[in-house]
Design a protein around this motif. Structure first.
Motif, PDB file in Angstrom:
ATOM      1  N   GLY A  81      -5.328 -32.271  35.523  1.00 54.60           N
ATOM      2  CA  GLY A  81      -4.150 -31.611  34.977  1.00 54.60           C
ATOM      3  C   GLY A  81      -4.249 -30.111  34.905  1.00 54.60           C
ATOM      4  O   GLY A  81      -3.260 -29.430  34.612  1.00 54.60           O
ATOM      5  N   TYR A 117      -4.102 -35.676  33.022  1.00 55.65           N
ATOM      6  CA  TYR A 117      -4.089 -35.914  31.569  1.00 55.65           C
ATOM      7  C   TYR A 117      -4.088 -37.409  31.260  1.00 55.65           C
ATOM      8  O   TYR A 117      -3.398 -37.870  30.357  1.00 55.65           O
ATOM      9  CB  TYR A 117      -2.909 -35.199  30.908  1.00 55.65           C
ATOM     10  CG  TYR A 117      -3.061 -33.699  30.955  1.00 55.65           C
ATOM     11  CD1 TYR A 117      -4.025 -33.064  30.187  1.00 55.65           C
ATOM     12  CD2 TYR A 117      -2.261 -32.930  31.797  1.00 55.65           C
ATOM     13  CE1 TYR A 117      -4.208 -31.697  30.251  1.00 55.65           C
ATOM     14  CE2 TYR A 117      -2.432 -31.559  31.870  1.00 55.65           C
ATOM     15  CZ  TYR A 117      -3.407 -30.947  31.086  1.00 55.65           C
ATOM     16  OH  TYR A 117      -3.585 -29.593  31.159  1.00 55.65           O
ATOM     17  N   LYS A 168      -5.750 -38.636  27.637  1.00 54.73           N
ATOM     18  CA  LYS A 168      -6.132 -37.519  26.780  1.00 54.73           C
ATOM     19  C   LYS A 168      -4.922 -36.657  26.456  1.00 54.73           C
ATOM     20  O   LYS A 168      -3.853 -36.787  27.066  1.00 54.73           O
ATOM     21  CB  LYS A 168      -7.227 -36.677  27.435  1.00 54.73           C
ATOM     22  CG  LYS A 168      -6.853 -36.026  28.752  1.00 54.73           C
ATOM     23  CD  LYS A 168      -8.044 -35.247  29.308  1.00 54.73           C
ATOM     24  CE  LYS A 168      -7.716 -34.566  30.620  1.00 54.73           C
ATOM     25  NZ  LYS A 168      -8.877 -33.806  31.141  1.00 54.73           N
ATOM     26  N   ARG A 169      -5.099 -35.768  25.485  1.00 53.08           N
ATOM     27  CA  ARG A 169      -4.009 -34.916  25.018  1.00 53.08           C
ATOM     28  C   ARG A 169      -3.559 -33.970  26.124  1.00 53.08           C
ATOM     29  O   ARG A 169      -4.361 -33.418  26.852  1.00 53.08           O
ATOM     30  CB  ARG A 169      -4.468 -34.116  23.798  1.00 53.08           C
ATOM     31  CG  ARG A 169      -3.370 -33.261  23.165  1.00 53.08           C
ATOM     32  CD  ARG A 169      -3.918 -32.471  21.988  1.00 53.08           C
ATOM     33  NE  ARG A 169      -4.866 -31.469  22.437  1.00 53.08           N
ATOM     34  CZ  ARG A 169      -4.523 -30.256  22.870  1.00 53.08           C
ATOM     35  NH1 ARG A 169      -3.237 -29.916  22.925  1.00 53.08           N
ATOM     36  NH2 ARG A 169      -5.439 -29.396  23.251  1.00 53.08           N
ATOM     37  N   ILE A 170      -2.251 -33.770  26.198  1.00 52.68           N
ATOM     38  CA  ILE A 170      -1.682 -32.880  27.206  1.00 52.68           C
ATOM     39  C   ILE A 170      -1.729 -31.446  26.698  1.00 52.68           C
ATOM     40  O   ILE A 170      -1.251 -31.151  25.604  1.00 52.68           O
ATOM     41  CB  ILE A 170      -0.237 -33.280  27.525  1.00 52.68           C
ATOM     42  CG1 ILE A 170      -0.199 -34.720  28.056  1.00 52.68           C
ATOM     43  CG2 ILE A 170       0.387 -32.326  28.530  1.00 52.68           C
ATOM     44  CD1 ILE A 170       1.182 -35.304  28.131  1.00 52.68           C
ATOM     45  N   SER A 171      -2.289 -30.546  27.469  1.00 51.32           N
ATOM     46  CA  SER A 171      -2.409 -29.139  27.078  1.00 51.32           C
ATOM     47  C   SER A 171      -1.034 -28.479  26.985  1.00 51.32           C
ATOM     48  O   SER A 171      -0.196 -28.626  27.886  1.00 51.32           O
ATOM     49  CB  SER A 171      -3.266 -28.385  28.098  1.00 51.32           C
ATOM     50  OG  SER A 171      -3.189 -26.996  27.880  1.00 51.32           O
ATOM     51  N   SER A 198       2.302 -27.615  29.919  1.00 54.32           N
ATOM     52  CA  SER A 198       3.448 -28.497  29.764  1.00 54.32           C
ATOM     53  C   SER A 198       4.527 -27.811  28.935  1.00 54.32           C
ATOM     54  O   SER A 198       4.249 -26.864  28.187  1.00 54.32           O
ATOM     55  CB  SER A 198       3.032 -29.811  29.090  1.00 54.32           C
ATOM     56  OG  SER A 198       2.517 -29.565  27.783  1.00 54.32           O
ATOM     57  N   TRP A 217       5.395 -31.210  33.348  1.00 55.27           N
ATOM     58  CA  TRP A 217       4.066 -30.681  33.663  1.00 55.27           C
ATOM     59  C   TRP A 217       4.211 -29.337  34.351  1.00 55.27           C
ATOM     60  O   TRP A 217       4.838 -29.230  35.398  1.00 55.27           O
ATOM     61  CB  TRP A 217       3.318 -31.659  34.561  1.00 55.27           C
ATOM     62  CG  TRP A 217       1.926 -31.232  34.934  1.00 55.27           C
ATOM     63  CD1 TRP A 217       1.057 -30.504  34.179  1.00 55.27           C
ATOM     64  CD2 TRP A 217       1.238 -31.524  36.156  1.00 55.27           C
ATOM     65  NE1 TRP A 217      -0.132 -30.332  34.853  1.00 55.27           N
ATOM     66  CE2 TRP A 217      -0.049 -30.945  36.060  1.00 55.27           C
ATOM     67  CE3 TRP A 217       1.586 -32.238  37.301  1.00 55.27           C
ATOM     68  CZ2 TRP A 217      -0.976 -31.044  37.092  1.00 55.27           C
ATOM     69  CZ3 TRP A 217       0.662 -32.342  38.323  1.00 55.27           C
ATOM     70  CH2 TRP A 217      -0.611 -31.748  38.217  1.00 55.27           C
ATOM     71  N   ASN A 257      -0.550 -39.300  33.235  1.00 52.52           N
ATOM     72  CA  ASN A 257      -0.060 -39.526  31.883  1.00 52.52           C
ATOM     73  C   ASN A 257       1.424 -39.923  31.878  1.00 52.52           C
ATOM     74  O   ASN A 257       2.265 -39.225  32.452  1.00 52.52           O
ATOM     75  CB  ASN A 257      -0.262 -38.264  31.045  1.00 52.52           C
ATOM     76  CG  ASN A 257      -0.068 -38.501  29.564  1.00 52.52           C
ATOM     77  OD1 ASN A 257       1.004 -38.881  29.130  1.00 52.52           O
ATOM     78  ND2 ASN A 257      -1.117 -38.257  28.783  1.00 52.52           N
TER      79      ASN A 257
END
Length: 232
Positions: free
Chosen positions: A115, A139, A142-145, A149, A158, A181
């Motif tokens: 990602g 992602y 796991k948490r999306i930055s 995003s 994204w 994700n």
């Protein structure tokens, strides 16, 4: 120059790879041209007007693999990549403008892994590949930055590679999401799919419509004629 392959890693110095022919190689399971830009230093990368012809090499070989943080003026333009496992592979790549390239006959045209990719993919032609665009491990689990995003009325977009004005010819699937994700959407804008019918284009895409654990490909303004990729 005519070369069998090259590996280049730079922390601060600019890199120029231009007007080369990469052809017959005896290696396996690597990229013929691999470049890594140092994280945080943003060296300028220029990869222009090269030919990578893998038709007479082992099928496991690939064209161009790159990653790292490149300077904002970096560009990968007017290259032609023929055959191989994948044409281009980007992992953690930030910065360059990838434009006006032709990728043909590879298993995968462009693979985008992780990602943390953030670059421009504009006016490229991918043809006669098994897969045109392959997105993997975006992602996943796991948490999306927030840096990559943006929340919109259409969901979470994204802000990875900006993909537009693509030609995708004789490819199936055109876009394949793997370990992507399910909260994320990746737009593909103003591109030629061989049709403007969204239902037919949907058949060329593997995403949330096929597997609820995956993200979504948003097709925006598909065009009816081939795009001239030579126009800046």
């Amino acid at each position: 120059n005519t070369l069998g392959g090259a590996y280049i890693a730079t922390q601060t110095q600019p890199v120029v790879v231009k007007n080369n022919v990469f052809d017959m190689s005896t290696h396996k399971d690597i990229a013929v041209l691999e470049i890594h830009c140092g994280y945080g230093n943003n060296p300028v990368l220029t990869v222009n007007d090269n030919i990578i012809d893998l038709n007479d090499s082992d099928d496991s070989l690939s064209g161009l693999r790159f990653g790292g943080w490149c300077g904002d003026t970096s560009e990968v333009k007017n290259n032609r990549i023929i055959g191989g496992s994948y044409g281009m592979y980007a992992k953690g790549l930030v910065g360059p403008n990838i434009a006006s390239n032709i990728i043909e006959g590879a298993d995968v045209g462009i693979e985008i892994y992780d990602g943390g990719n953030q670059f421009t993919n504009l006016r490229n032609t991918i043809k006669d590949t098994k897969i045109a665009l392959n997105f993997r491990y975006i992602y996943w689990g796991k948490r999306i930055s927030e840096d990559y995003s943006i929340q919109t009325g259409q969901g979470m977009i994204w802000k990875g590679p900006t993909i537009s004005n693509m030609n995708m010819l004789r490819v199936a699937p055109a876009v394949l999401l793997e370990d992507f994700n399910s909260d994320l959407t990746i737009p593909i804008l103003d591109s030629f799919w061989g049709t403007t019918d969204l239902e037919t284009i949907g058949i060329l895409i593997t995403d949330n419509a096929d597997d609820y654990t995956l993200g979504t490909v948003s097709v925006v303004n598909p065009v009816s004629a081939l795009i001239d990729i030579s126009i800046d």
